[in-house]
Design a protein around this motif. Structure first.
Motif, mmCIF file in Angstrom:
data_model
loop_
_atom_site.group_PDB
_atom_site.id
_atom_site.type_symbol
_atom_site.label_atom_id
_atom_site.label_comp_id
_atom_site.label_asym_id
_atom_site.label_seq_id
_atom_site.Cartn_x
_atom_site.Cartn_y
_atom_site.Cartn_z
ATOM 1 N N ALA A 176 39.016 25.885 -44.913
ATOM 2 C CA ALA A 176 39.231 24.901 -43.914
ATOM 3 C C ALA A 176 38.302 25.090 -42.592
ATOM 4 O O ALA A 176 38.264 26.396 -42.450
ATOM 5 N N ASP A 177 37.608 24.292 -41.856
ATOM 6 C CA ASP A 177 36.841 24.499 -40.874
ATOM 7 C C ASP A 177 37.831 23.646 -39.422
ATOM 8 O O ASP A 177 38.303 23.135 -39.554
ATOM 9 N N SER A 178 37.271 24.980 -38.325
ATOM 10 C CA SER A 178 37.989 24.510 -37.209
ATOM 11 C C SER A 178 37.288 23.289 -36.494
ATOM 12 O O SER A 178 36.108 22.926 -36.630
ATOM 13 N N GLY A 179 38.450 22.266 -36.032
ATOM 14 C CA GLY A 179 37.897 20.993 -35.574
ATOM 15 C C GLY A 179 36.958 21.044 -34.363
ATOM 16 O O GLY A 179 36.174 20.437 -34.045
ATOM 17 N N ASP A 180 37.209 22.147 -33.737
ATOM 18 C CA ASP A 180 36.286 22.605 -32.587
ATOM 19 C C ASP A 180 34.884 22.908 -32.843
ATOM 20 O O ASP A 180 33.972 22.435 -32.394
ATOM 21 N N ALA A 181 34.844 23.326 -34.110
ATOM 22 C CA ALA A 181 33.468 23.753 -34.633
ATOM 23 C C ALA A 181 32.924 22.613 -35.255
ATOM 24 O O ALA A 181 31.615 22.378 -35.478
ATOM 25 N N ILE A 182 33.546 21.423 -35.630
ATOM 26 C CA ILE A 182 33.136 20.276 -36.144
ATOM 27 C C ILE A 182 32.625 19.198 -35.289
ATOM 28 O O ILE A 182 31.530 18.842 -35.150
ATOM 29 N N PHE A 183 33.533 18.875 -34.422
ATOM 30 C CA PHE A 183 33.535 17.690 -33.476
ATOM 31 C C PHE A 183 33.183 18.118 -31.895
ATOM 32 O O PHE A 183 32.967 17.193 -31.323
ATOM 33 N N ASN A 184 33.211 19.309 -31.747
ATOM 34 C CA ASN A 184 32.922 19.711 -30.227
ATOM 35 C C ASN A 184 31.660 20.618 -30.441
ATOM 36 O O ASN A 184 31.616 21.546 -29.423
ATOM 37 N N SER A 185 30.846 20.698 -31.199
ATOM 38 C CA SER A 185 29.536 21.466 -31.276
ATOM 39 C C SER A 185 28.391 21.141 -31.961
ATOM 40 O O SER A 185 28.413 19.792 -32.346
ATOM 41 N N VAL A 186 27.326 21.500 -31.576
ATOM 42 C CA VAL A 186 26.162 21.106 -32.172
ATOM 43 C C VAL A 186 25.460 22.230 -32.840
ATOM 44 O O VAL A 186 25.650 23.381 -32.424
ATOM 45 N N PRO A 187 24.607 22.142 -33.961
ATOM 46 C CA PRO A 187 23.820 23.014 -34.584
ATOM 47 C C PRO A 187 22.873 23.647 -33.732
ATOM 48 O O PRO A 187 22.273 23.130 -32.738
ATOM 49 N N SER A 188 22.786 24.995 -33.970
ATOM 50 C CA SER A 188 21.796 26.063 -32.978
ATOM 51 C C SER A 188 20.453 25.252 -33.031
ATOM 52 O O SER A 188 20.000 24.999 -34.229
ATOM 53 N N GLY A 189 19.904 25.463 -32.152
ATOM 54 C CA GLY A 189 18.342 24.801 -32.226
ATOM 55 C C GLY A 189 18.295 23.211 -31.996
ATOM 56 O O GLY A 189 17.240 22.727 -32.725
ATOM 57 N N ALA A 190 19.428 22.696 -31.723
ATOM 58 C CA ALA A 190 19.324 21.040 -31.614
ATOM 59 C C ALA A 190 18.459 20.522 -30.917
ATOM 60 O O ALA A 190 18.264 19.319 -30.704
ATOM 61 N N GLY A 191 17.908 21.283 -30.004
ATOM 62 C CA GLY A 191 17.043 20.733 -28.975
ATOM 63 C C GLY A 191 17.598 20.768 -27.522
ATOM 64 O O GLY A 191 18.664 21.228 -27.106
ATOM 65 N N TYR A 192 17.057 19.609 -26.717
ATOM 66 C CA TYR A 192 17.565 19.403 -25.543
ATOM 67 C C TYR A 192 18.211 17.961 -25.216
ATOM 68 O O TYR A 192 17.789 16.935 -26.102
ATOM 69 N N VAL A 193 19.014 17.916 -24.380
ATOM 70 C CA VAL A 193 19.573 16.636 -24.016
ATOM 71 C C VAL A 193 19.627 16.294 -22.606
ATOM 72 O O VAL A 193 19.847 17.168 -21.748
#
Length: 414
Positions: A176-193
C-alpha cells in the motif's frame, strides 16, 4: 543336546511373531504409500524429511502472504485507475471552462460538476480495503487519511509509511502507498508551475502562458524559483531564489503585452499578456513543480478552480485575468498530479508482475521440496509389493512349520 517342548514352542511363536510383524509393516507401507511410516524405519531419512516439511510450510506461508499482497495491490490499482479518470475528467472540464464565450452561469454549472469530481476523488482517497482499513493512510489505517475542514480545505492526517508484507524469504514488498505520496506529490522533474498574484485593489489584468522549457541543462533548472515583479505598467524585474534561500534581483526591464520573458539564463520562458497595475504590486511566481513553493495538493488545485469558476467575472478584466491564470495553473498542476498517480499505478503494476514471478519461482521450489521429500519417505510400490509377497510366503512357511512341529510326538512311533 536335548530340546525341550517349551523351548521348541517359544522359538516357533517368536518366529511367527517376527514374520507377522514384518508382514504387517510392509502392509502399513503399502496402505500409507510411505516407506518411512515411523521414524524408527529410517531415522536419517525421517530427520531430513522433517527439515524439508518445515521448508514446505514456510514456503506455503509466503504463498499465503503473496495472496494477501496481491489482493491489496489489486484494490489499490483499481482505486488509482478511478482516481486517474477523475483527474482527467476534471482537466477536460477546465479546458471547456476556459472558453471565453461562457457566461457566469455556465461557469457556475461547470463549478458544480467539478465539485462532484472533487468529492469523488476525495472518496477514492479515503477508500478502504473491505475490512475497514484505509488503503492510503500508511500505518494509521483506522481513520480516514484525508479530512475536510469547514472551509472545504482537505488535509492529510495519515503518515508517510507504506505497509509492507514479506512475500519471500529475501523480499519485503510494499502493499500500500501513502496517500501523501499519491495525492500531495508530483513526480521528480515535472517541470515548473506558474501562479499569478494580482493586486486586488489595482487595475492589472496580466495573464500568462507557460512556462515552457528551453534548456533543461541550464544551471539551476529544476532547483531555482523565479518571481516576476511588475514595478509599473511598463517595467518588471526578476527575482531568482536558489535552493538555499538566497535571492538575486535582476535589473528592471521594459514590458510590452505579448512579451516572452526568459528565466534562468534561457532555462525557461513564459509569455505575458495584458496590462499590469500602473502602481505596481502584481507578480507572477514560477516554482519547480516538486519544490516547496509549488502547490502539489490535487485537492487544493481543484478547490482553487472551483472557487474561481464560482466568482462572477463578466465585465471585470481583472477577475477575467484571475480566472484565466488560475485555470492555467490548475491545468498544469492537474497534469503533474495525474502523472504522479499514473507513476504510482505503474509501480503497483510492476509489483503485481513481480508477485507472478515470485509465484513461479516458489512453485518450482515447492516441486523441488516435494520431490526431495518423496525420495526420502515415499514408497516404491514395485519393491514393496515384491517384499509383501515374500513376507507373506515367509509367514505362511512359519505357520506351516509350527503346525507340523507341534504335531510331532514319540507316541506316534509306538
Amino acid at each position: 543336546m536335548r530340546i525341550s517342548t517349551v523351548t521348541m514352542f517359544e522359538q516357533s511363536v517368536s518366529s511367527l511373531n517376527r514374520q507377522q510383524s514384518d508382514f504387517t509393516a510392509v502392509g502399513q507401507q503399502i496402505a500409507s504409500g510411505r516407506r518411512v511410516v515411523n521414524p524408527s524405519d529410517d531415522p536419517q531419512a525421517a530427520s531430513q524429511a522433517v527439515g524439508v516439511a518445515q521448508s514446505i510450510s514456510i514456503t506455503e506461508q509466503y504463498t499465503d502472504s503473496r495472496v494477501s499482497a496481491r489482493n491489496a495491490l489489486s484494490q489499490e490499482e483499481s482505486v488509482l485507475n478511478s482516481a486517474s479518470q477523475a483527474i482527467s475528467s476534471a482537466k477536460t472540464l477546465l479546458v471547456q471552462a476556459a472558453n471565453g464565450t461562457l457566461s457566469d452561469a455556465d461557469r457556475q454549472s461547470a463549478a458544480s460538476e467539478l465539485e462532484g469530481m472533487y468529492n469523488t476523488l476525495l472518496g477514492q482517497a479515503n477508500a478502504t480495503d473491505g475490512n475497514g482499513s484505509y488503503l492510503f493512510g500508511g500505518y494509521q489505517d483506522d481513520a480516514p487519511p484525508f479530512v475536510q475542514d469547514p472551509n472545504g480545505d482537505v488535509s492529510y492526517i495519515g503518515d508517510s509509511n507504506s505497509r509492507e508484507e514479506r512475500i519471500d524469504a529475501s523480499r519485503l514488498m510494499a502493499v500500500a502507498d501513502s496517500g501523501d505520496a499519491i495525492f500531495n506529490s508530483v513526480p521528480s522533474g515535472a517541470g515548473y508551475v506558474a501562479t499569478a498574484a494580482r493586486d486586488p485593489s489595482g487595475d492589472g489584468n496580466v495573464t500568462f502562458t507557460g512556462p515552457s522549457r528551453l534548456d533543461a541543462t541550464a544551471p539551476g533548472y529544476g532547483e531555482d524559483a523565479y518571481q516576476i515583479n511588475f514595478l509599473d505598467d511598463s517595467s518588471y524585474e526578476v527575482v531568482t531564489t536558489a535552493p538555499d534561500g538566497t535571492t538575486s534581483t535582476g535589473p528592471a526591464q521594459g514590458y510590452t503585452t505579448g512579451q516572452t520573458v526568459e528565466l534562468g539564463g534561457g532555462a525557461l520562458s513564459i509569455t505575458l499578456e495584458g496590462t499590469p497595475d500602473p502602481a505596481g504590486g502584481d507578480s507572477i511566481e514560477v516554482n519547480p513543480a516538486d519544490g516547496a513553493g509549488a502547490n502539489q495538493d490535487v485537492f487544493a488545485t481543484l478547490k482553487s478552480a472551483i472557487d474561481v469558476l464560482k466568482t462572477p467575472v463578466d465585465g471585470d478584466p481583472g477577475r477575467q485575468a484571475d480566472l484565466e491564470n488560475t485555470i492555467a495553473t490548475s491545468m498544469r498542476e492537474l497534469d503533474n498530479s495525474l502523472d504522479n498517480v499514473l507513476t504510482v499505478r505503474a509501480s503497483v503494476g510492476a509489483r503485481l508482475n513481480e508477485l507472478d514471478v515470485v509465484d513461479q519461482v516458489s512453485n518450482n521450489r515447492m516441486l523441488s521440496y516435494e520431490q526431495t521429500r518423496s525420495d526420502l519417505v515415499d514408497l516404491d510400490y514395485v519393491e514393496a509389493i515384491s517384499e509383501y509377497s515374500l513376507r507373506q510366503v515367509g509367514l505362511q512357511a512359519a505357520q506351516k512349520s509350527f503346525t507340523d512341529i507341534q504335531g510331532m510326538s514319540l507316541f506316534d512311533q509306538l
